[in-house]
Design a protein around this motif. Structure first.
Motif, mmCIF file in Angstrom:
data_model
loop_
_atom_site.group_PDB
_atom_site.id
_atom_site.type_symbol
_atom_site.label_atom_id
_atom_site.label_comp_id
_atom_site.label_asym_id
_atom_site.label_seq_id
_atom_site.Cartn_x
_atom_site.Cartn_y
_atom_site.Cartn_z
ATOM 1 N N LYS A 174 -4.630 8.808 10.961
ATOM 2 C CA LYS A 174 -3.361 9.021 10.271
ATOM 3 C C LYS A 174 -2.719 7.701 9.861
ATOM 4 C CE LYS A 174 1.248 11.077 10.618
ATOM 5 N NZ LYS A 174 2.190 11.897 11.431
ATOM 6 N N GLN A 178 -1.176 6.609 5.975
ATOM 7 C CA GLN A 178 0.116 7.276 5.864
ATOM 8 C C GLN A 178 1.068 6.578 4.901
ATOM 9 O OE1 GLN A 178 0.843 10.196 7.313
ATOM 10 N NE2 GLN A 178 2.883 10.261 6.422
ATOM 11 N N ARG A 188 -2.501 11.623 2.316
ATOM 12 C CA ARG A 188 -2.055 10.547 3.203
ATOM 13 C C ARG A 188 -1.894 11.068 4.627
ATOM 14 N NH1 ARG A 188 2.630 8.209 -0.808
ATOM 15 N NH2 ARG A 188 1.203 7.717 -2.541
ATOM 16 N N GLY A 189 -2.426 10.297 5.564
ATOM 17 C CA GLY A 189 -2.347 10.671 6.962
ATOM 18 C C GLY A 189 -3.432 11.624 7.412
ATOM 19 N N TRP A 558 1.968 3.008 11.979
ATOM 20 C CA TRP A 558 1.247 3.180 10.717
ATOM 21 C C TRP A 558 1.019 1.820 10.062
ATOM 22 C CZ3 TRP A 558 5.419 7.106 8.704
ATOM 23 C CH2 TRP A 558 5.379 8.268 9.487
#
Length: 703
Positions: A174, A178, A188-189, A558
């Protein structure tokens, strides 16, 4: 379907374990050496209502089994195990608690920590030795039967990069994408983002051969984290070892869709020449210590699944630091782990495994044994014979540090390499001898039993600890956001803030950090062994000084793509290309020492002082001198050889080069341009690594 379910099970087959579709119905098999009887409990499709409790047959060699005719995929079920509840003897059977099948491919329900999931009565004067009579079936996790999968697409043609060409890239599925604008917002993620064109281009540009992905198996957050409104972001708390964690896939998708997304992502990465190694956690389960919930293993057969204290079997050996330790030495637990590994290779398509706290895998009643049954079984398994096996070679128990002792094809994480490289470049009392030993493959750890330098997985930073940026920006950890008053995380990281904690506008501080950053990356990519890069270190990712971001499912954990340094990415790509194009920089065998002519057929390594003379014993112990040179001489005398210069000091150092003409291939400080020719001597800027190349046709006779 549920209305026509029979009220009895007919005898089934004890193998394979778990649910299996056959003969127009479902076969169930579950292991328990100590249970008196086990019931198969059937539920409606949502898992909200228990429809049947069917006694299973057996046990046959410790396996209870049964066949359910006219049943198939989609059936929701759990187990109830009957037996003695005597915690003081290690027995914790409580048929009031519904138990998840260890072989579940799909897990139904959303777990919430509550008192009813414990086998004992919380608050009772007898504590964990009391008995809880509440039925937790409504809120317990259940398994759903899934269709059998064919072999993973392209399994026979997956990349098989030789070990000497590996560049491992450790990432969180993730956190990697992200915040990356180049990735489709819908992806995304998600795990699928790893196979997006921008991601593949990035991996290929860096020369990455192998992704090491943090756990993707079905995991739980600990009760303490849930109370703090946090989650176990890293996922090192597995409960469903055969199931995917839905966090990494399309929201609301079915288990079948998630598995297909996983398989197709692996397939696309394979087509791009990129392998995937899955981080797996077989040292403990999410059930925790004796005060934890009864969810699966504990209720099925506590003394078989877990290592219990010899003087008090009501308590667990806690070599994992997470409350319990799986008893891998038990034959059925060994079989469980091997079955799981085969599933992820054959049906899901992965290329290998990184084993978290891997010392636990080889623990026996006599301590760690590299010849333990699990390792023997793993080495002879035909399906697992050619996958990557990577050990985190320690755990939290007595004699848990086992770097260099893992058998066969295992590669070991080498934290001694990390500490030596950081210490050498950050001015700690790391000798030139220690630096040289780690740079040249850590022979003291790996030069035995036919192991090669490639067995050493070299790294500067990994998910657990400071990022490369942060170890050059913080003198201490800043983990307050974790809610543990900054008591968690590694307390003695080797780091240096250069005078300012965190970000700085001071040009001199920024320059010094940048030079050390590149010197550390250069050391990693030029060392003998298998290099591993932490995702984000290639562009200066920061976690704000948090060195234990396991519960930070937010911008702290992230990757900060918006702040990425494109120049650092480009420079690291050039450095990686240099490693690929120069065979001496990825030499898979031990270099011969600098001795006379009988060694001419072998590639050789010479350690030199800045004065150009061979290092003597007194030189290795001279604490006032820190700069060092390394000459790599090819076995083929017609091939070019290399000279590497290391200057970790804050002053420029002049290195004598002798009569040869050298071409500069790399200067980590960017003081000199690649392609520059040098002869006689060369000035190395402060905190820099230089790589030069010469033809051995000009090499004078060695003394």
């Amino acid at each position: 379907m549920t209305c026509s379910l029979p009220h009895t099970l007919i005898p089934g087959r004890p193998l394979p374990l778990g649910p299996s579709l056959r003969d127009g119905g479902l076969n169930f098999a579950v292991f328990s050496e100590h249970a008196e009887r086990i019931e198969l409990c059937l539920f409606d499709s949502g898992g909200a209502r228990e429809l049947r409790r069917l006694p299973m047959h057996g046990p046959d060699d410790g396996v209870f089994h049964g066949f359910l005719s006219e049943a198939g995929a989609g059936l929701v079920y759990g187990y109830r195990a009957h037996g003695e509840y005597r915690p003081e003897a290690g027995l914790r059977f409580n048929a009031n608690k519904l138990l998840l099948d260890p072989y579940a491919r799909d897990i139904v329900g959303r777990f919430r920590h509550s008192d009813e999931h414990h086998g004992f009565e919380l608050g009772h004067p007898q504590g964990a030795r009391s008995f809880d009579t509440r039925n937790n079936a409504l809120s317990a996790l259940k398994a759903r039967v899934t269709d059998a999968l064919p072999s993973a697409p392209g399994l026979a043609n997956r990349p098989r990069h030789p070990v000497d060409r590996l560049l491992i890239y450790e990432l969180h599925a993730k956190g990697f994408s992200q915040q990356w604008a180049a990735i489709d917002p819908a992806l995304r993620g998600r795990f699928a983002a790893l196979a997006e064109p921008a991601a593949i281009e990035h991996f290929q540009r860096l020369g990455v051969t192998t992704l090491c992905v943090l756990p993707l198996q079905w995991s739980l957050s600990e009760a303490a984290l849930s109370q703090r409104q946090l989650s176990n972001y890293w996922g090192y708390n597995t409960l469903g070892f055969f199931a995917l964690d839905p966090r990494f896939f399309a929201r609301g998708s079915t288990a079948e869709a998630q598995r297909e997304e996983f398989r197709q992502t692996i397939y696309r990465l394979h087509q791009a020449g990129i392998e995937v190694v899955l981080d797996v956690v077989f040292n403990h389960s999410a059930e925790g210590d004796e005060f934890g919930p009864t969810l699966s293993f504990r209720g099925l057969d506590n003394p078989s699944w877990y290592r219990l204290l010899g003087d008090d079997p009501s308590r667990y050996e806690n070599h994992s630091g997470c409350g319990n330790t799986l008893r891998i030495e038990h034959p059925q637990v060994t079989q469980f782990v091997l079955d799981c590994l085969r599933y992820w290779v054959e049906q899901m398509g992965v290329d290998g495994f990184r084993f978290d706290l891997a010392t636990a895998l080889g623990r026996t009643s006599h301590g760690f044994d590299p010849r333990a049954a699990f390792f023997t079984a793993l080495r002879q398994d035909p399906l697992l014979a050619d996958v990557h096996l990577i050990a985190e070679p320690w755990d939290g128990g007595h004699d848990g540090y086992q770097v260099g002792r893992f058998p066969g094809r295992f590669l070991d994480w080498n934290d001694k390499y990390r500490d030596a490289m950081r210490g050498y470049w950050l001015g700690r009392p790391v000798s030139r001898g220690e630096f040289a030993r780690r740079f040249a493959g850590s022979s003291d750890l790996f030069h035995h039993g036919h192991r090669r330098p490639t067995a050493s997985v070299n790294f500067i930073a990994v998910h657990d600890g400071f990022t490369l940026n942060d170890l050059l920006s913080y003198a201490g950890k800043h983990n307050q956001a974790n809610g543990e008053h900054n008591r968690d995380g590694h307390h003695h990281e080797i780091s240096h803030n250069f005078g300012v904690e965190g970000n700085s506008d001071d040009a001199l501080i920024r320059s010094r950090r940048r030079h050390c950053q590149r010197a550390l990356l250069a050391s990693l990519m030029l060392s003998q062994g298998t290099p591993m890069l932490l995702a984000g270190d290639e562009f200066g990712n920061s976690q704000g000084g948090n060195n234990n971001a396991y519960c930070q499912d937010n911008p702290t954990g992230w990757l900060d793509w918006p702040s990425a340094d494109p120049e650092l990415i480009a420079w690291l790509a050039e450095l990686s290309a240099l490693r690929r194009t120069e065979p001496l920089l990825r030499h898979p065998y031990w270099f011969e020492s600098d001795h006379p002519a009988q060694h001419q057929a072998q590639a050789r390594l010479r350690w030199l002082s800045p004065q150009g003379t061979a290092m003597q014993v007194s030189d290795w112990h001279d604490r006032d001198q820190r700069a060092l040179a390394c000459q790599l001489i090819a076995a083929d005398q017609a091939s070019p050889h290399l000279l590497l210069l290391f200057n970790p000091t804050e002053q420029a150092v002049s290195f004598k080069l002798g009569p040869l003409i050298w071409q500069l291939l790399l200067d980590s400080s960017h003081t000199a341009k690649p392609g520059t020719l040098a002869q006689g001597s060369l000035l190395a800027a402060p905190c820099s690594v230089l790589v030069l190349r010469a033809s051995t046709s000009h090499l004078e006779t060695e003394p």
